[in-house]
Design a protein around this motif. Structure first.
Motif, PDB file in Angstrom:
ATOM      1  N   ARG A  52      73.475  25.758  27.041  1.00 37.75           N
ATOM      2  CA  ARG A  52      73.029  25.635  25.660  1.00 37.75           C
ATOM      3  C   ARG A  52      72.936  27.016  25.041  1.00 37.75           C
ATOM      4  O   ARG A  52      72.189  27.874  25.514  1.00 37.75           O
ATOM      5  CB  ARG A  52      71.677  24.930  25.541  1.00 37.75           C
ATOM      6  CG  ARG A  52      71.340  24.598  24.077  1.00 37.75           C
ATOM      7  CD  ARG A  52      70.103  23.746  23.925  1.00 37.75           C
ATOM      8  NE  ARG A  52      68.875  24.530  23.902  1.00 37.75           N
ATOM      9  CZ  ARG A  52      67.805  24.220  23.179  1.00 37.75           C
ATOM     10  NH1 ARG A  52      67.810  23.123  22.417  1.00 37.75           N
ATOM     11  NH2 ARG A  52      66.727  24.984  23.237  1.00 37.75           N
ATOM     12  N   LEU A  53      73.697  27.216  23.977  1.00 38.73           N
ATOM     13  CA  LEU A  53      73.672  28.461  23.242  1.00 38.73           C
ATOM     14  C   LEU A  53      72.691  28.368  22.086  1.00 38.73           C
ATOM     15  O   LEU A  53      72.551  27.324  21.459  1.00 38.73           O
ATOM     16  CB  LEU A  53      75.056  28.799  22.698  1.00 38.73           C
ATOM     17  CG  LEU A  53      76.217  28.849  23.695  1.00 38.73           C
ATOM     18  CD1 LEU A  53      77.497  29.266  22.976  1.00 38.73           C
ATOM     19  CD2 LEU A  53      75.900  29.787  24.845  1.00 38.73           C
ATOM     20  N   SER A  76      72.106  33.805  22.370  1.00 37.51           N
ATOM     21  CA  SER A  76      71.633  33.796  23.741  1.00 37.51           C
ATOM     22  C   SER A  76      72.102  32.512  24.418  1.00 37.51           C
ATOM     23  O   SER A  76      72.482  31.553  23.752  1.00 37.51           O
ATOM     24  CB  SER A  76      70.106  33.902  23.813  1.00 37.51           C
ATOM     25  OG  SER A  76      69.486  32.789  23.192  1.00 37.51           O
ATOM     26  N   GLY A  77      72.076  32.501  25.740  1.00 33.57           N
ATOM     27  CA  GLY A  77      72.390  31.301  26.489  1.00 33.57           C
ATOM     28  C   GLY A  77      73.727  31.289  27.190  1.00 33.57           C
ATOM     29  O   GLY A  77      74.023  30.349  27.945  1.00 33.57           O
ATOM     30  N   GLY A  78      74.556  32.293  26.968  1.00 32.18           N
ATOM     31  CA  GLY A  78      75.834  32.351  27.639  1.00 32.18           C
ATOM     32  C   GLY A  78      75.679  32.673  29.110  1.00 32.18           C
ATOM     33  O   GLY A  78      74.608  33.060  29.574  1.00 32.18           O
ATOM     34  N   THR A 100      78.550  35.990  22.701  1.00 31.32           N
ATOM     35  CA  THR A 100      78.026  35.801  24.043  1.00 31.32           C
ATOM     36  C   THR A 100      79.111  35.183  24.916  1.00 31.32           C
ATOM     37  O   THR A 100      79.812  34.265  24.494  1.00 31.32           O
ATOM     38  CB  THR A 100      76.752  34.923  24.024  1.00 31.32           C
ATOM     39  OG1 THR A 100      76.219  34.819  25.348  1.00 31.32           O
ATOM     40  CG2 THR A 100      77.041  33.523  23.498  1.00 31.32           C
ATOM     41  N   GLN A 101      79.262  35.699  26.116  1.00 30.21           N
ATOM     42  CA  GLN A 101      80.334  35.267  27.009  1.00 30.21           C
ATOM     43  C   GLN A 101      79.971  33.969  27.712  1.00 30.21           C
ATOM     44  O   GLN A 101      78.886  33.838  28.284  1.00 30.21           O
ATOM     45  CB  GLN A 101      80.626  36.351  28.048  1.00 30.21           C
ATOM     46  CG  GLN A 101      81.691  35.966  29.074  1.00 30.21           C
ATOM     47  CD  GLN A 101      83.070  35.883  28.479  1.00 30.21           C
ATOM     48  OE1 GLN A 101      83.493  36.802  27.763  1.00 30.21           O
ATOM     49  NE2 GLN A 101      83.781  34.794  28.754  1.00 30.21           N
ATOM     50  N   VAL A 102      80.891  33.023  27.672  1.00 25.96           N
ATOM     51  CA  VAL A 102      80.783  31.783  28.440  1.00 25.96           C
ATOM     52  C   VAL A 102      81.967  31.726  29.388  1.00 25.96           C
ATOM     53  O   VAL A 102      83.116  31.774  28.954  1.00 25.96           O
ATOM     54  CB  VAL A 102      80.770  30.542  27.530  1.00 25.96           C
ATOM     55  CG1 VAL A 102      80.862  29.268  28.365  1.00 25.96           C
ATOM     56  CG2 VAL A 102      79.521  30.532  26.670  1.00 25.96           C
TER      57      VAL A 102
END
Length: 121
Positions: A19-20, A7-9, A115-117
């Motif tokens: 922050r991931l 989570s976090g992306g 997760t995509q950043v």
């Protein structure tokens, strides 16, 4: 059965922070090294950062001074604090963990779904 959930992306401007988090759950016996890989468009998947159960860390040269990896052993969770983000940090970030399950004595390397950043102005 063990699962990793990231989570976090999200989308952030250059110079921003994210922050991931990655939490391991399931029939866990022991958690060894945990870390993060990433794969950008047209690039190979590369190691970003890793941390052992004892707290020793390893970061890719491209993120040293900007990213910090940490973990909470009690929660079987690893974090990646990303500061001073650059467009070239844009990628899918994958959680990785070497875990011994209750079903087997042989440790196995698990992967999250990613997760995509995206770093863009």
């Amino acid at each position: 059965q063990v699962q990793l959930v990231e989570s976090g992306g999200g989308l952030v401007q250059p110079g921003g922070s994210l922050r991931l988090s990655c939490a391991a759950s399931g029939s866990i016996s022991s958690t060894y090294a945990m870390g993060w890989y990433r794969q950008g468009p047209g690039n190979l998947r590369e190691l970003v950062a890793a941390v052992t159960s004892g707290g020793n860390t390893n970061l890719a040269d491209s993120v040293k001074g900007r990213f910090t990896i940490s973990r909470d052993n009690a929660k079987n969770t690893v974090y990646l604090q990303m500061n001073s983000l650059k467009p070239e940090d844009t990628a899918v970030y994958y959680c990785n963990a070497r875990i011994g399950s209750r079903e087997s004595l042989v440790p196995y390397t698990y992967w999250g779904r990613g997760t995509q950043v995206t770093v863009s102005a």
